[in-house]
Design a protein around this motif. Sequence first.
Motif, PDB file in Angstrom:
ATOM      1  N   UNK A 271      11.705 -13.409  34.855  1.00 33.06           N
ATOM      2  CA  UNK A 271      11.009 -11.556  34.872  1.00 33.06           C
ATOM      3  C   UNK A 271       9.339 -11.848  34.216  1.00 33.06           C
ATOM      4  N   UNK A 272       8.478 -11.020  34.971  1.00 31.91           N
ATOM      5  CA  UNK A 272       7.174 -11.210  35.236  1.00 31.91           C
ATOM      6  C   UNK A 272       6.988  -9.429  36.029  1.00 31.91           C
ATOM      7  N   UNK A 273       6.213  -8.772  35.158  1.00 27.33           N
ATOM      8  CA  UNK A 273       5.799  -7.213  35.896  1.00 27.33           C
ATOM      9  C   UNK A 273       3.839  -7.992  35.575  1.00 27.33           C
ATOM     10  N   UNK A 274       3.337  -6.496  36.318  1.00 24.23           N
ATOM     11  CA  UNK A 274       1.816  -6.498  36.362  1.00 24.23           C
ATOM     12  C   UNK A 274       1.229  -5.593  35.699  1.00 24.23           C
ATOM     13  N   UNK A 275      -0.150  -5.356  35.368  1.00 25.72           N
ATOM     14  CA  UNK A 275      -0.584  -3.869  34.118  1.00 25.72           C
ATOM     15  C   UNK A 275      -0.700  -3.486  35.664  1.00 25.72           C
ATOM     16  N   UNK A 276      -1.084  -2.040  35.971  1.00 27.92           N
ATOM     17  CA  UNK A 276      -2.043  -0.490  36.795  1.00 27.92           C
ATOM     18  C   UNK A 276      -2.831  -1.680  37.274  1.00 27.92           C
ATOM     19  N   UNK A 277      -3.107  -1.556  38.370  1.00 28.32           N
ATOM     20  CA  UNK A 277      -4.284  -2.241  38.956  1.00 28.32           C
ATOM     21  C   UNK A 277      -5.261  -0.486  39.704  1.00 28.32           C
ATOM     22  N   UNK A 278      -6.406  -0.413  40.268  1.00 24.10           N
ATOM     23  CA  UNK A 278      -6.826   0.188  39.772  1.00 24.10           C
ATOM     24  C   UNK A 278      -7.023   1.220  41.770  1.00 24.10           C
ATOM     25  N   UNK A 279      -6.908  -0.008  42.130  1.00 26.03           N
ATOM     26  CA  UNK A 279      -7.211   0.337  43.918  1.00 26.03           C
ATOM     27  C   UNK A 279      -6.743  -0.218  44.255  1.00 26.03           C
ATOM     28  N   UNK A 280      -5.672   0.048  45.490  1.00 29.33           N
ATOM     29  CA  UNK A 280      -4.589  -0.635  46.358  1.00 29.33           C
ATOM     30  C   UNK A 280      -4.822  -0.922  47.525  1.00 29.33           C
ATOM     31  N   UNK A 281      -6.604  -0.193  47.827  1.00 26.29           N
ATOM     32  CA  UNK A 281      -6.404  -0.132  49.214  1.00 26.29           C
ATOM     33  C   UNK A 281      -8.173   0.013  50.149  1.00 26.29           C
ATOM     34  N   UNK A 282      -7.744  -0.425  51.403  1.00 23.84           N
ATOM     35  CA  UNK A 282     -10.082  -0.638  51.869  1.00 23.84           C
ATOM     36  C   UNK A 282      -9.231   0.665  52.892  1.00 23.84           C
ATOM     37  N   UNK A 283     -10.502   0.379  53.438  1.00 24.57           N
ATOM     38  CA  UNK A 283     -10.493   1.601  55.078  1.00 24.57           C
ATOM     39  C   UNK A 283      -9.318   0.497  55.799  1.00 24.57           C
ATOM     40  N   UNK A 284      -8.901  -0.399  55.652  1.00 24.48           N
ATOM     41  CA  UNK A 284      -8.323  -1.065  56.900  1.00 24.48           C
ATOM     42  C   UNK A 284      -6.325  -1.849  56.045  1.00 24.48           C
ATOM     43  N   UNK A 285      -6.768  -2.277  55.249  1.00 26.08           N
ATOM     44  CA  UNK A 285      -5.954  -3.105  54.660  1.00 26.08           C
ATOM     45  C   UNK A 285      -5.006  -2.365  53.298  1.00 26.08           C
ATOM     46  N   UNK A 286      -4.000  -2.413  52.966  1.00 26.68           N
ATOM     47  CA  UNK A 286      -3.361  -1.406  51.431  1.00 26.68           C
ATOM     48  C   UNK A 286      -2.254  -2.146  51.497  1.00 26.68           C
ATOM     49  N   UNK A 287      -1.958  -2.317  50.120  1.00 28.47           N
ATOM     50  CA  UNK A 287      -0.816  -2.942  49.152  1.00 28.47           C
ATOM     51  C   UNK A 287       0.216  -2.273  49.116  1.00 28.47           C
ATOM     52  N   UNK A 288       1.615  -3.033  48.817  1.00 27.57           N
ATOM     53  CA  UNK A 288       2.667  -1.953  49.302  1.00 27.57           C
ATOM     54  C   UNK A 288       3.688  -2.769  47.852  1.00 27.57           C
ATOM     55  N   UNK A 289       4.957  -1.603  47.398  1.00 27.41           N
ATOM     56  CA  UNK A 289       5.659  -2.250  46.222  1.00 27.41           C
ATOM     57  C   UNK A 289       5.224  -3.412  45.692  1.00 27.41           C
ATOM     58  N   UNK A 290       5.937  -4.714  45.232  1.00 34.74           N
ATOM     59  CA  UNK A 290       5.265  -4.912  44.244  1.00 34.74           C
ATOM     60  C   UNK A 290       3.637  -5.944  43.891  1.00 34.74           C
ATOM     61  N   UNK A 291       3.426  -5.907  45.000  1.00 35.98           N
ATOM     62  CA  UNK A 291       2.033  -6.440  45.702  1.00 35.98           C
ATOM     63  C   UNK A 291       0.910  -5.439  44.517  1.00 35.98           C
ATOM     64  N   UNK A 292       1.751  -4.114  44.878  1.00 37.12           N
ATOM     65  CA  UNK A 292       0.670  -2.609  44.293  1.00 37.12           C
ATOM     66  C   UNK A 292       0.889  -2.798  42.795  1.00 37.12           C
ATOM     67  N   UNK A 293       2.463  -2.330  41.985  1.00 38.97           N
ATOM     68  CA  UNK A 293       2.890  -2.308  40.881  1.00 38.97           C
ATOM     69  C   UNK A 293       3.599  -3.350  40.932  1.00 38.97           C
ATOM     70  N   UNK A 294       4.631  -4.342  41.273  1.00 37.00           N
ATOM     71  CA  UNK A 294       5.472  -4.532  40.088  1.00 37.00           C
ATOM     72  C   UNK A 294       6.336  -4.122  39.000  1.00 37.00           C
ATOM     73  N   UNK A 295       7.188  -3.974  38.596  1.00 40.39           N
ATOM     74  CA  UNK A 295       7.764  -4.046  37.370  1.00 40.39           C
ATOM     75  C   UNK A 295       8.767  -4.257  36.988  1.00 40.39           C
ATOM     76  N   UNK A 296       9.142  -4.124  35.929  1.00 40.47           N
ATOM     77  CA  UNK A 296      10.700  -5.233  35.472  1.00 40.47           C
ATOM     78  C   UNK A 296      12.052  -4.558  36.462  1.00 40.47           C
ATOM     79  N   UNK A 297      13.029  -5.539  36.531  1.00 36.11           N
ATOM     80  CA  UNK A 297      13.794  -5.974  37.319  1.00 36.11           C
ATOM     81  C   UNK A 297      14.316  -4.385  36.758  1.00 36.11           C
ATOM     82  N   UNK A 298      15.073  -3.658  38.163  1.00 37.67           N
ATOM     83  CA  UNK A 298      16.020  -2.674  38.281  1.00 37.67           C
ATOM     84  C   UNK A 298      15.055  -1.433  38.493  1.00 37.67           C
ATOM     85  N   UNK A 299      13.606  -1.129  38.771  1.00 38.35           N
ATOM     86  CA  UNK A 299      12.618  -0.116  39.455  1.00 38.35           C
ATOM     87  C   UNK A 299      11.859  -0.366  40.123  1.00 38.35           C
ATOM     88  N   UNK A 300      12.150  -0.953  41.261  1.00 38.19           N
ATOM     89  CA  UNK A 300      11.313  -1.110  42.472  1.00 38.19           C
ATOM     90  C   UNK A 300      11.284   0.101  42.653  1.00 38.19           C
TER      91      UNK A 300
END
Length: 362
Positions: A271-300
């Motif tokens: 089981x892994x997660x990540x720390x909060x990151x400052x920015x998810x997007x540019x002008x044409x690309x965005x992160x979403x879900x676990x790519x942006x804010x992976x959490x410990x299980x049962x909290x997607x």
Amino acid sequence: MKSKSELRVAIIGGGIGGAATAVALQREGIRADIYEQAPVIKEVGAGVGLRPPTVHFFKNWGIYEEIEKKSSKSDFMQVVACNGDVLVSERWPLLTDNPEGKWARLIHRADLIETFLNQLPSDSIHLSHRLESITDQGDHAEILFENGHSIEADLVIGADGIRSTIRSKLFSDTKPIYSGTHAYRAIVNDKEAFELVLDHTFKVFVDGGIQIYILPLHHRNQVSFDVTLQSKDPSWRPIVEKKDIVKHLKNFDTKIQKIAENVEEYTCRSIYDIDSIERWHSNCVTLLGDAAHAMLHHTGQGIQDAGVLAEALREADSIPEALQTFQARRKPVTDKYQELSRQEPSIESETAFPEKGHFEKA
């Protein structure tokens, strides 16, 4: 912004967040192509709980009735001591303005993804496409896959999970953080498992650093069984024998021990997660879900990301504006859930829902 029918949208990743996003965009008149690295999308994972803010989007997308048929309504969650004593029993928190919304719908992950994919044109789902590189050109992005296929897109949505290639190449070099625990998951249909959850209550049995999540899937005549144990092995997919799982459960109710012994095969994950990151997007690309804010299980939070992103694209005059709106609306919420997901249920827990004090409606 181009007309909706002209937009070229690529979603990298065909998990829950990616598939939900394709459905959400389709309801807005936007075709999105999914590029999934696996050669086949198969039944993996375990049960998940869908809360009213998520179900709200299903109604908007016209798929609520199908989800309802494949899920069970749960009114309570319990934290239970290993001997069976109930420590905490609570209604699900009220997260919407509807006072009747103190519930969750329990569903198998595979049924959820299948429902999403069934809404989409078959030629919009591309398997065996592992991303090799992405180049952000400002007003569009260029993507090359390991199989040699390349595309250009006006909007790229990185739903490629906790080890996101898009995140590492464009936004943040933050690395997944090992929680010090493994999850051993199985779907079972033992009589003893049903006796533990005769109603639709989601139960977490606890003993020190051990948690056993038992989530009833009565519509399937099955139970999702998830044993979480502490381990020093950070391997993504550890190899663990069943006897080494069962030996940790000697203090638990004999029914739980028997269920654990009868499981034919566990899916083992660190089981892994990540720390909060400052920015998810540019002008044409965005992160979403676990790519942006992976959490410990049962909290997607990927499905709600999908719904808000689709709304932002509907309201905005340009893709950059939509992506700014998307992050502004979602990041405060997901930052808090990331923090709260690190609070494990224990015999000292005063609530089954750490989010209750932050998101519950008055």
